[in-house]
Design an enzyme around this catalytic site. Structure first.
Site, PDB file in Angstrom:
ATOM      1  N   HIS A  42       0.776  -1.074  -0.033  1.00  0.00           N
ATOM      2  CA  HIS A  42       0.161   0.000   0.119  1.00  0.00           C
ATOM      3  C   HIS A  42       0.897   1.150   0.057  1.00  0.00           C
ATOM      4  O   HIS A  42       1.507   1.554   0.902  1.00  0.00           O
ATOM      5  CB  HIS A  42      -0.891  -0.076   1.341  1.00  0.00           C
ATOM      6  CG  HIS A  42      -1.922   1.162   1.134  1.00  0.00           C
ATOM      7  ND1 HIS A  42      -3.026   0.827   2.184  1.00  0.00           N
ATOM      8  CD2 HIS A  42      -2.070   2.205   0.406  1.00  0.00           C
ATOM      9  CE1 HIS A  42      -3.624   2.143   1.994  1.00  0.00           C
ATOM     10  NE2 HIS A  42      -3.081   2.864   0.905  1.00  0.00           N
ATOM     11  N   GLU A  69      -2.041  -1.154  -3.613  1.00  0.00           N
ATOM     12  CA  GLU A  69      -3.226  -0.802  -2.838  1.00  0.00           C
ATOM     13  C   GLU A  69      -2.929   0.657  -3.060  1.00  0.00           C
ATOM     14  O   GLU A  69      -1.615   1.173  -2.645  1.00  0.00           O
ATOM     15  CB  GLU A  69      -3.290  -1.370  -1.479  1.00  0.00           C
ATOM     16  CG  GLU A  69      -3.612  -2.790  -1.310  1.00  0.00           C
ATOM     17  CD  GLU A  69      -3.886  -3.233   0.108  1.00  0.00           C
ATOM     18  OE1 GLU A  69      -4.517  -4.078   0.238  1.00  0.00           O
ATOM     19  OE2 GLU A  69      -3.287  -2.410   1.035  1.00  0.00           O
ATOM     20  N   HIS A 190      -8.338  -8.421   5.308  1.00  0.00           N
ATOM     21  CA  HIS A 190      -8.351  -7.709   6.519  1.00  0.00           C
ATOM     22  C   HIS A 190      -8.741  -8.269   7.773  1.00  0.00           C
ATOM     23  O   HIS A 190      -9.657  -8.810   7.959  1.00  0.00           O
ATOM     24  CB  HIS A 190      -9.398  -6.260   6.513  1.00  0.00           C
ATOM     25  CG  HIS A 190      -8.943  -5.178   7.164  1.00  0.00           C
ATOM     26  ND1 HIS A 190      -8.067  -4.339   6.908  1.00  0.00           N
ATOM     27  CD2 HIS A 190      -9.280  -4.865   8.388  1.00  0.00           C
ATOM     28  CE1 HIS A 190      -8.013  -3.182   7.787  1.00  0.00           C
ATOM     29  NE2 HIS A 190      -8.555  -3.603   8.930  1.00  0.00           N
TER      30      HIS A 190
END
Length: 237
Positions: A42, A69, A190
């Site tokens: 990310h 991400e 997640h």
């Protein structure tokens, strides 16, 4: 079911001393050698863990799949078009959050999202959207031009008691089925770990799970290859 390894927190550990180690790229290569089907990173707007140079080196080094991400900003779109990861996952981003806190509000940003996705797709970059496991979000993701959705499993990972866990798992199961029927590939992620991942073996519409923090935390104690193998053992069908 495949495992994608998020290496953000290798970079978090490195950045604690800013001395260049541990190297996220070295970790990514080791993760691939240990059975990971893809590498996730990310690139946040504040660059709190992964840096631009990490992304460039990852693009050159890994042999599986690079999943970037990122927030839906013009800066990130330009970076993605230049680096050309196999996959971009669009996530909501707040500077004050410790980690991504929820799914992308597609209904609020639908027009902009559609315009944002098109040039990425036109340049051969597949696009995923991180969403809550809800019917309307799935339908809008397909309409916006996404290839995939990543279902937010945070509520499942935080659920307590058999009833609540079963409820959240069924939400994910239903959402995955609807997404596949809409022509979307399905990833989940997640808060997943060896402690809660086993039921996902039965969710056959989910092709891949994306795991980062729990895996890296375990790797600190037992090593990255062992931590990855433990997860692979739990998701093998």
């Amino acid at each position: 079911m495949r495992l994608a390894v998020n290496i953000d927190h290798i970079a978090t550990l490195r950045n604690a001393r800013n001395e260049g180690h541990p190297d996220p790229v070295e970790a990514a290569i080791l993760a691939e050698q240990s059975g990971a089907a893809g590498i996730v990173c990310h690139l946040r707007e504040d660059r709190r863990h992964i840096k631009d140079d990490d992304l460039e080196r990852l693009r050159e080094a890994i042999d599986t799949k690079l999943d970037l991400e990122m927030a839906m900003t013009s800066e990130m779109q330009s970076i993605a078009l230049r680096v050309k990861p196999e996959l971009v996952t669009l996530v909501p981003e707040k500077r004050e959050e410790l980690t991504t806190e929820g799914g992308f509000a597609i209904h609020t940003h639908f027009k902009r999202l559609t315009e944002f996705i098109k040039p990425l797709r036109d340049h051969g970059v597949e696009v995923s959207i991180f969403i809550e496991p809800e019917d309307d979000a799935i339908e809008l993701a397909a309409e916006a031009g996404a290839n995939l959705v990543e279902l937010h499993t945070g509520p499942y990972s935080l659920a307590t008691g058999d009833k609540q866990i079963a409820y959240e798992l069924e939400r994910i199961r239903t959402a995955a089925r609807i997404a596949r029927e809409a022509g979307l590939a399905v990833v989940a992620g997640h808060g997943l770990s060896v402690h809660n991942i086993a039921p996902f073996r039965e969710l056959h519409d989910i092709e891949e799970v994306s795991i980062g923090h729990a895996l890296i935390a375990r790797a600190v104690l037992v090593g990255l290859p062992v931590a990855i193998q433990e997860l692979l053992d739990h998701i093998s069908r």
